[in-house]
Design an enzyme around this catalytic site. Sequence first.
Site, PDB file in Angstrom:
ATOM      1  N   ASP A 172      -2.601   0.702   8.042  1.00 39.43           N
ATOM      2  CA  ASP A 172      -1.416   1.473   7.916  1.00 39.43           C
ATOM      3  C   ASP A 172      -0.364   1.144   8.853  1.00 39.43           C
ATOM      4  O   ASP A 172       0.220   1.792   9.377  1.00 39.43           O
ATOM      5  CB  ASP A 172      -1.550   2.882   7.783  1.00 39.43           C
ATOM      6  CG  ASP A 172      -2.575   3.394   6.566  1.00 39.43           C
ATOM      7  OD1 ASP A 172      -2.552   2.631   5.476  1.00 39.43           O
ATOM      8  OD2 ASP A 172      -3.475   4.391   6.768  1.00 39.43           O
TER       9      ASP A 172
ATOM     10  N   HIS B 244       0.869   5.284   1.336  1.00 39.35           N
ATOM     11  CA  HIS B 244       0.020   5.853   2.172  1.00 39.35           C
ATOM     12  C   HIS B 244       0.630   7.499   2.250  1.00 39.35           C
ATOM     13  O   HIS B 244       2.295   7.373   2.449  1.00 39.35           O
ATOM     14  CB  HIS B 244      -0.058   5.504   3.432  1.00 39.35           C
ATOM     15  CG  HIS B 244      -0.717   6.336   4.510  1.00 39.35           C
ATOM     16  ND1 HIS B 244      -2.131   6.587   4.247  1.00 39.35           N
ATOM     17  CD2 HIS B 244      -0.630   6.772   5.352  1.00 39.35           C
ATOM     18  CE1 HIS B 244      -2.557   7.377   5.380  1.00 39.35           C
ATOM     19  NE2 HIS B 244      -1.716   7.532   6.235  1.00 39.35           N
TER      20      HIS B 244
ATOM     21  N   ASN C  59       0.993  -1.100   0.242  1.00 42.23           N
ATOM     22  CA  ASN C  59       0.145   0.030   0.082  1.00 42.23           C
ATOM     23  C   ASN C  59       0.860   1.237  -0.088  1.00 42.23           C
ATOM     24  O   ASN C  59       2.043   1.107   0.473  1.00 42.23           O
ATOM     25  CB  ASN C  59      -0.972   0.026   1.308  1.00 42.23           C
ATOM     26  CG  ASN C  59      -1.792   1.042   1.277  1.00 42.23           C
ATOM     27  OD1 ASN C  59      -2.241   1.837   0.396  1.00 42.23           O
ATOM     28  ND2 ASN C  59      -2.523   1.356   2.458  1.00 42.23           N
TER      29      ASN C  59
ATOM     30  N   SER D 204       4.718   6.476   2.370  1.00 49.17           N
ATOM     31  CA  SER D 204       5.473   5.536   2.696  1.00 49.17           C
ATOM     32  C   SER D 204       4.713   4.389   1.893  1.00 49.17           C
ATOM     33  O   SER D 204       3.699   4.337   1.655  1.00 49.17           O
ATOM     34  CB  SER D 204       4.781   4.971   4.293  1.00 49.17           C
ATOM     35  OG  SER D 204       5.028   5.980   5.351  1.00 49.17           O
TER      36      SER D 204
END
Length: 207
Positions: A147, A111, A109, A138
């Site tokens: 997260d 972020h 992911n 990140s």
Amino acid sequence: MKPFPVGVLVSGSGTNLQAIINAQEKGNLPISIEVVISNKESAYALERAKNHGIPSFYISHKQYESREKFDQAMHEVLVAHGVELIVLAGFMRLVSPWFVTQWKMKIINTHPALVPSFPGVHAAKQALEYGVKITGCSVFFVDDGVDTGPVIIQAAVPVLSDDTEDSLQARIQVQEHQILPQAIHWIANKELKVEGRKIITPPILHR
Ligand code: GAR
């Protein structure tokens, strides 16, 4: 060598998807984007996929009775396209523990904050409201938390005194568009070493 097969999940404008496509088309990323899935019909990311001849699907989460059922529908499409890595590129839905287990250490992911700071939505706004002087972005492996997964790469972005959420988010995204393809590159080339929740990366020579 066969390019590394990647699936990308999106919900919005898709500038991160575009950064991956651009890196791949320039010959800088040894991957093929096999499929793009959006949970939002209006996501411009779907247009970007079509413009580059990438199979794309709109799957509305609203037509499924649970998060897991929706994730199962995405899972079937991802498996059918032979995907080995799933990239959440502005995908604004939490994935279920079932999905994370199916794709353990195979989902990343991006972020727009230096995790573990400012998780969830509106990370740039959260940074402005908190008053931090440095934020960033990140890329990390997805685990069951919000997260919270093992971090692969981060970039710092200074917060300016006249920043708005939009101006800060825009500068963060310039960095995201560098670090997301970099993380995918390392994974495709099997260059990451995983030691528990610590990810050992090669040195970054050019950024
Ligand atoms: C990106 O900045 C991404 O980090 C963020 O949404 C934006 C999507 O932009 N994701 C999150 O906030 C996830 N918690 P894009 O659609 O232009 O790539």
